[in-house]
Design a protein around this motif. Structure first.
Motif, mmCIF file in Angstrom:
data_model
loop_
_atom_site.group_PDB
_atom_site.id
_atom_site.type_symbol
_atom_site.label_atom_id
_atom_site.label_comp_id
_atom_site.label_asym_id
_atom_site.label_seq_id
_atom_site.Cartn_x
_atom_site.Cartn_y
_atom_site.Cartn_z
ATOM 1 N N GLY A 1 -7.688 -63.264 -99.374
ATOM 2 C CA GLY A 1 -6.458 -63.260 -99.078
ATOM 3 C C GLY A 1 -5.431 -62.841 -100.316
ATOM 4 N N PRO A 2 -4.087 -62.948 -100.100
ATOM 5 C CA PRO A 2 -3.092 -62.813 -101.083
ATOM 6 C C PRO A 2 -2.747 -64.008 -101.958
ATOM 7 N N ILE B 1 2.224 -72.130 -100.316
ATOM 8 C CA ILE B 1 3.179 -71.228 -100.089
ATOM 9 C C ILE B 1 2.659 -69.869 -100.497
ATOM 10 N N TYR B 2 3.087 -68.892 -100.127
ATOM 11 C CA TYR B 2 2.867 -67.330 -100.668
ATOM 12 C C TYR B 2 4.387 -66.946 -101.206
ATOM 13 N N ARG B 3 4.156 -66.102 -102.453
ATOM 14 C CA ARG B 3 5.298 -65.409 -102.923
ATOM 15 C C ARG B 3 5.460 -64.229 -102.035
ATOM 16 N N LEU B 4 6.562 -63.589 -101.681
ATOM 17 C CA LEU B 4 6.644 -62.500 -101.008
ATOM 18 C C LEU B 4 6.089 -61.243 -101.815
ATOM 19 N N SER B 5 6.365 -61.392 -103.196
ATOM 20 C CA SER B 5 5.790 -60.282 -103.973
ATOM 21 C C SER B 5 4.274 -60.282 -103.823
ATOM 22 N N ASP B 6 3.790 -61.243 -103.859
ATOM 23 C CA ASP B 6 2.165 -61.314 -103.864
ATOM 24 C C ASP B 6 1.681 -60.780 -102.547
ATOM 25 N N VAL B 7 2.408 -61.208 -101.456
ATOM 26 C CA VAL B 7 2.105 -60.686 -100.309
ATOM 27 C C VAL B 7 2.169 -58.985 -100.152
ATOM 28 N N LEU B 8 3.231 -58.675 -100.555
ATOM 29 C CA LEU B 8 3.373 -57.226 -100.678
ATOM 30 C C LEU B 8 2.452 -56.377 -101.140
ATOM 31 N N GLU B 9 1.894 -56.994 -102.474
ATOM 32 C CA GLU B 9 0.972 -56.402 -103.262
ATOM 33 C C GLU B 9 -0.306 -56.481 -102.557
ATOM 34 N N PHE B 10 -0.519 -57.675 -101.888
ATOM 35 C CA PHE B 10 -1.915 -57.794 -100.772
ATOM 36 C C PHE B 10 -1.699 -56.778 -99.886
ATOM 37 N N GLU B 11 -0.687 -56.494 -99.307
ATOM 38 C CA GLU B 11 -0.634 -55.578 -98.124
ATOM 39 C C GLU B 11 -0.721 -54.204 -98.750
ATOM 40 N N GLN B 12 -0.357 -53.794 -99.730
ATOM 41 C CA GLN B 12 -0.488 -52.614 -100.659
ATOM 42 C C GLN B 12 -1.881 -52.128 -100.750
ATOM 43 N N SER B 13 -2.558 -53.221 -101.091
ATOM 44 C CA SER B 13 -4.098 -52.920 -101.675
ATOM 45 C C SER B 13 -4.904 -52.873 -100.274
ATOM 46 N N ARG B 14 -4.492 -53.258 -99.214
ATOM 47 C CA ARG B 14 -5.039 -52.886 -97.842
ATOM 48 C C ARG B 14 -4.692 -51.619 -97.124
ATOM 49 N N VAL C 1 -10.348 -43.735 -92.944
ATOM 50 C CA VAL C 1 -11.232 -44.862 -92.906
ATOM 51 C C VAL C 1 -11.524 -45.028 -94.530
ATOM 52 N N ASP C 2 -11.801 -43.974 -95.011
ATOM 53 C CA ASP C 2 -12.619 -43.721 -96.385
ATOM 54 C C ASP C 2 -11.688 -43.484 -97.392
ATOM 55 N N THR C 3 -10.170 -43.913 -97.207
ATOM 56 C CA THR C 3 -9.248 -43.068 -98.180
ATOM 57 C C THR C 3 -8.102 -44.154 -98.463
ATOM 58 N N PRO C 4 -8.369 -45.157 -99.240
ATOM 59 C CA PRO C 4 -7.353 -46.078 -99.506
ATOM 60 C C PRO C 4 -5.943 -45.362 -100.447
ATOM 61 N N VAL C 5 -4.658 -45.755 -99.962
ATOM 62 C CA VAL C 5 -3.737 -45.047 -100.565
ATOM 63 C C VAL C 5 -3.704 -45.701 -102.039
ATOM 64 N N VAL C 6 -3.474 -44.587 -102.980
ATOM 65 C CA VAL C 6 -3.256 -44.813 -104.307
ATOM 66 C C VAL C 6 -1.769 -44.759 -104.775
ATOM 67 N N ASN C 7 -1.431 -45.736 -105.569
ATOM 68 C CA ASN C 7 -0.190 -46.018 -105.857
ATOM 69 C C ASN C 7 -0.030 -45.180 -107.430
ATOM 70 N N GLU C 8 1.249 -45.446 -108.041
ATOM 71 C CA GLU C 8 1.603 -44.610 -109.183
ATOM 72 C C GLU C 8 0.864 -44.971 -109.982
ATOM 73 N N GLY C 9 0.291 -46.074 -110.541
ATOM 74 C CA GLY C 9 -0.617 -46.702 -111.351
ATOM 75 C C GLY C 9 -2.032 -46.168 -111.464
ATOM 76 N N GLY C 10 -2.567 -45.487 -110.350
ATOM 77 C CA GLY C 10 -3.716 -45.009 -109.873
ATOM 78 C C GLY C 10 -4.695 -46.156 -109.214
ATOM 79 N N GLN C 11 -3.969 -47.401 -108.971
ATOM 80 C CA GLN C 11 -4.785 -48.211 -108.377
ATOM 81 C C GLN C 11 -4.644 -48.361 -106.887
ATOM 82 N N PRO C 12 -5.583 -48.772 -106.070
ATOM 83 C CA PRO C 12 -5.360 -48.502 -104.591
ATOM 84 C C PRO C 12 -4.705 -49.748 -104.109
#
Length: 101
Positions: A61-62, A72-85, A90-101
């Protein structure tokens, strides 16, 4: 033997207030951190609190903060977790600007 202290009733609340440390920096937008508790995050992710606890135990989890017995969870960590998911297909994760999923 009397030393003059036995008749004085200390104001315990005033004493505690004088010993309480105040933040040295007033909150602003730059240093304001938003936190969610387990109930709020479970509602946000639409999962049970037990599922969230299991994710925390398994490390899937986050990121979270443990302060005493409180989690407790920092909102910034929750947003990062959501972005990573986030997936486009189905087989194509969204890639952000840094090249990380």
């Amino acid at each position: 033997m009397q030393d003059g202290y036995e008749n004085q009733q200390p104001d315990y609340l005033a004493y505690c207030r004088s010993k309480t440390k105040r933040p040295t920096v007033s909150p602003t937008e730059e240093n304001q951190v938003v936190h969610l508790d387990s109930i709020q995050l479970a509602r946000r992710l639409n999962i049970s609190i037990k599922s969230l606890a299991r994710m925390r135990q398994e490390g899937t989890g986050p990121r979270f903060l443990r302060i005493g017995a409180r989690v407790i969870y920092r909102l910034s960590d929750v947003l990062e977790f959501e972005q990573s998911r986030l997936y486009e297909a189905v087989d194509t994760p969204v890639v952000n600007e840094g090249g990380q999923p």
